[in-house]
Scaffold this motif. Structure first.
Motif, PDB file in Angstrom:
ATOM      1  N   UNK A  25     -16.135  13.473  -0.138  1.00  0.00           N
ATOM      2  CA  UNK A  25     -15.117  12.979  -0.263  1.00  0.00           C
ATOM      3  C   UNK A  25     -14.687  11.384  -0.483  1.00  0.00           C
ATOM      4  N   UNK A  26     -15.428  10.658  -0.167  1.00  0.00           N
ATOM      5  CA  UNK A  26     -15.458   9.526  -0.316  1.00  0.00           C
ATOM      6  C   UNK A  26     -15.631   9.065  -1.864  1.00  0.00           C
ATOM      7  N   UNK A  27     -16.741   9.577  -2.370  1.00  0.00           N
ATOM      8  CA  UNK A  27     -16.818   9.499  -3.947  1.00  0.00           C
ATOM      9  C   UNK A  27     -15.495  10.172  -4.673  1.00  0.00           C
ATOM     10  N   UNK A  28     -15.257  11.367  -4.171  1.00  0.00           N
ATOM     11  CA  UNK A  28     -14.116  11.962  -5.033  1.00  0.00           C
ATOM     12  C   UNK A  28     -12.802  11.042  -5.021  1.00  0.00           C
ATOM     13  N   UNK A  29     -12.496  10.512  -3.789  1.00  0.00           N
ATOM     14  CA  UNK A  29     -11.429   9.596  -3.793  1.00  0.00           C
ATOM     15  C   UNK A  29     -11.443   8.169  -4.512  1.00  0.00           C
ATOM     16  N   UNK A  30     -12.629   7.577  -4.205  1.00  0.00           N
ATOM     17  CA  UNK A  30     -12.652   6.017  -4.776  1.00  0.00           C
ATOM     18  C   UNK A  30     -13.853   5.943  -5.886  1.00  0.00           C
ATOM     19  N   UNK A  31     -14.142   7.309  -6.158  1.00  0.00           N
ATOM     20  CA  UNK A  31     -15.304   7.177  -7.584  1.00  0.00           C
ATOM     21  C   UNK A  31     -16.809   6.479  -6.865  1.00  0.00           C
ATOM     22  N   UNK A  32     -17.511   6.711  -7.734  1.00  0.00           N
ATOM     23  CA  UNK A  32     -19.039   6.506  -7.504  1.00  0.00           C
ATOM     24  C   UNK A  32     -19.273   4.939  -7.183  1.00  0.00           C
ATOM     25  N   UNK A  33     -18.580   3.862  -7.613  1.00  0.00           N
ATOM     26  CA  UNK A  33     -18.674   2.653  -7.369  1.00  0.00           C
ATOM     27  C   UNK A  33     -18.155   2.313  -5.875  1.00  0.00           C
ATOM     28  N   UNK A  88     -15.153   0.309   6.555  1.00  0.00           N
ATOM     29  CA  UNK A  88     -16.267   0.409   5.409  1.00  0.00           C
ATOM     30  C   UNK A  88     -15.106   0.175   4.165  1.00  0.00           C
ATOM     31  N   UNK A  89     -15.064  -0.943   3.365  1.00  0.00           N
ATOM     32  CA  UNK A  89     -14.245  -0.938   2.259  1.00  0.00           C
ATOM     33  C   UNK A  89     -15.070  -0.227   0.994  1.00  0.00           C
ATOM     34  N   UNK A  90     -14.232   0.525   0.233  1.00  0.00           N
ATOM     35  CA  UNK A  90     -12.812   0.830   0.309  1.00  0.00           C
ATOM     36  C   UNK A  90     -12.458   1.956   1.023  1.00  0.00           C
ATOM     37  N   UNK A  91     -13.162   2.556   1.940  1.00  0.00           N
ATOM     38  CA  UNK A  91     -12.882   3.934   2.430  1.00  0.00           C
ATOM     39  C   UNK A  91     -11.777   3.888   3.499  1.00  0.00           C
ATOM     40  N   UNK A  92     -11.118   2.534   4.110  1.00  0.00           N
ATOM     41  CA  UNK A  92     -10.354   2.556   4.937  1.00  0.00           C
ATOM     42  C   UNK A  92     -10.732   2.084   6.552  1.00  0.00           C
ATOM     43  N   UNK A  93      -9.592   2.155   7.171  1.00  0.00           N
ATOM     44  CA  UNK A  93      -9.786   1.704   8.638  1.00  0.00           C
ATOM     45  C   UNK A  93     -11.149   2.284   9.293  1.00  0.00           C
ATOM     46  N   UNK A  94     -11.473   1.689  10.417  1.00  0.00           N
ATOM     47  CA  UNK A  94     -12.357   2.403  11.299  1.00  0.00           C
ATOM     48  C   UNK A  94     -12.137   3.506  11.673  1.00  0.00           C
ATOM     49  N   UNK A  95     -13.317   4.435  11.627  1.00  0.00           N
ATOM     50  CA  UNK A  95     -13.110   5.855  11.837  1.00  0.00           C
ATOM     51  C   UNK A  95     -13.163   6.459  10.780  1.00  0.00           C
ATOM     52  N   UNK A  96     -12.638   5.853   9.683  1.00  0.00           N
ATOM     53  CA  UNK A  96     -12.876   6.620   8.273  1.00  0.00           C
ATOM     54  C   UNK A  96     -14.229   7.145   7.748  1.00  0.00           C
TER      55      UNK A  96
END
Length: 350
Positions: A25-33, A88-96
């Protein structure tokens, strides 16, 4: 080296495998970088808690020398909690971003490095499969479930049944039966299915479901499973969750009817069973067969709190409840298969 040292010097060594939950989900939303950024930040955090290294993908390993199973579990739970509070940037706030962890410990006779990793990976599988954001410690039955799922995707039916048999033994070891209840139910269910004229593939699926019908009891407290007296209402409700738990454990096997038959193997012909109170032929045939085979074996097996019934007495009880608790056709098929003739037959079902 650490494994050999721990065995030679007699200190415990635990391996903790950590995996990011829903990393795709993280890769899909923010890309591999963006995903790589999260991995780098997580690696830094994990190295603060011990000797951590990346195994590949989104999986990390932490060596915990000197920590036994309980110490490793506490350390891993602290890691999981800590990661859940970090942004964890860029995934969002704590708990993301959350992680799951699996633990295995040595010294134990014959456990080498590859086996230690395999056991920790199986525990991690359990943590991911049953909720994520948690820690699980290695248990033999977890290995068997993971192995069964792997085998379900392949063509080797014999290997699949061997894994199921091993898993069934893990279930039976915790229950109040003597001997191999799950294996006996599997064999009897297959014989009944054959007697009913079911095709060969369905017979083998019935055998597999029969061996795994009580799989959900792995999650039921042993003091309930082995209680010598009547269960309280609260205990009974806990026990009656085992078909649903087993269903959740099996539904991704890729063998479509098995999980469904396990889910429904305590449904009654008159609709008064559980978990869904379905009735008659709306109950899958495989589940109806397993219900009869399970009840018969329960009555004819010694248990920790009572002796077995004779074959004739058990069949009489089944025939007495045919049409209310049990499918009459299946009870008749059982009587014919056992060569006990027509007896006229609430079972002591498990």
């Amino acid at each position: 080296r650490e494994v050999a040292d721990s065995r030679e010097q007699g200190y415990p060594l635990s391996l903790c495998l950590v995996d990011i939950d829903d990393f795709k989900r993280i890769n899909d939303r923010y890309g591999h970088p963006g995903g790589d950024k999260v991995l780098a930040q997580l690696a830094t955090r994990l190295r603060q808690g011990g000797e951590a290294f990346r195994l590949g993908g989104d999986e990390f390993a932490i060596l915990l020398p000197g920590r036994d199973e309980e110490g490793a579990r506490l350390a891993a739970e602290a890691i999981v909690r800590r990661i859940g509070t970090v942004e964890f940037a860029p995934a969002g706030p704590a708990g993301s971003v959350t992680v799951s962890a699996g633990i295995a410990t040595v010294p134990e006779e014959g456990v080498e490095r590859d086996e230690l990793v395999r056991r920790a990976d199986s525990a991690l599988y359990w943590a991911k499969e049953y909720g994520k954001d948690q820690v699980r410690v290695h248990r033999p039955d977890v290995v068997e479930i993971a192995e069964l799922k792997r085998l379900a995707a392949g063509p080797d039916q014999a290997a699949r049944f061997r894994a199921a048999s091993s898993l069934a033994r893990a279930v039976d070891a915790r229950d109040a039966y003597t001997g191999s209840h799950s294996e006996r139910v599997a064999e009897l269910a297959a014989r009944i299915a054959t007697r009913l004229g079911v095709d060969r593939e369905q017979v083998e699926l019935t055998r597999l479901a029969g061996s795994l019908h009580d799989l959900g009891k792995l999650a039921i407290p042993e003091e309930i499973l082995r209680k010598p007296g009547p269960l309280s209402e609260a205990e009974r409700l806990v026990l009656e969750r085992h078909p649903q738990i087993g269903f959740r454990m099996l539904e991704s096997l890729g063998v479509d009817p098995v999980a469904d038959w396990v889910l429904h193997h305590h449904e009654r012909w008159d609709g008064a069973g559980y978990p869904h109170a379905v009735a008659g032929e709306t109950i899958p045939l495989g589940a109806r067969i397993i219900f009869v085979a399970d009840a018969y074996d329960a009555m004819t097996s010694d248990r920790v709190y009572r002796e077995r019934l004779s074959d004739e007495a058990a069949l009489e009880e089944l025939e007495r409840c045919a049409g209310s608790q049990f499918d009459p056709e299946i009870v008749t098929a059982l009587a014919e298969e056992l060569g006990l003739g027509s007896a006229n037959v609430v079972a002591f079902s498990a």
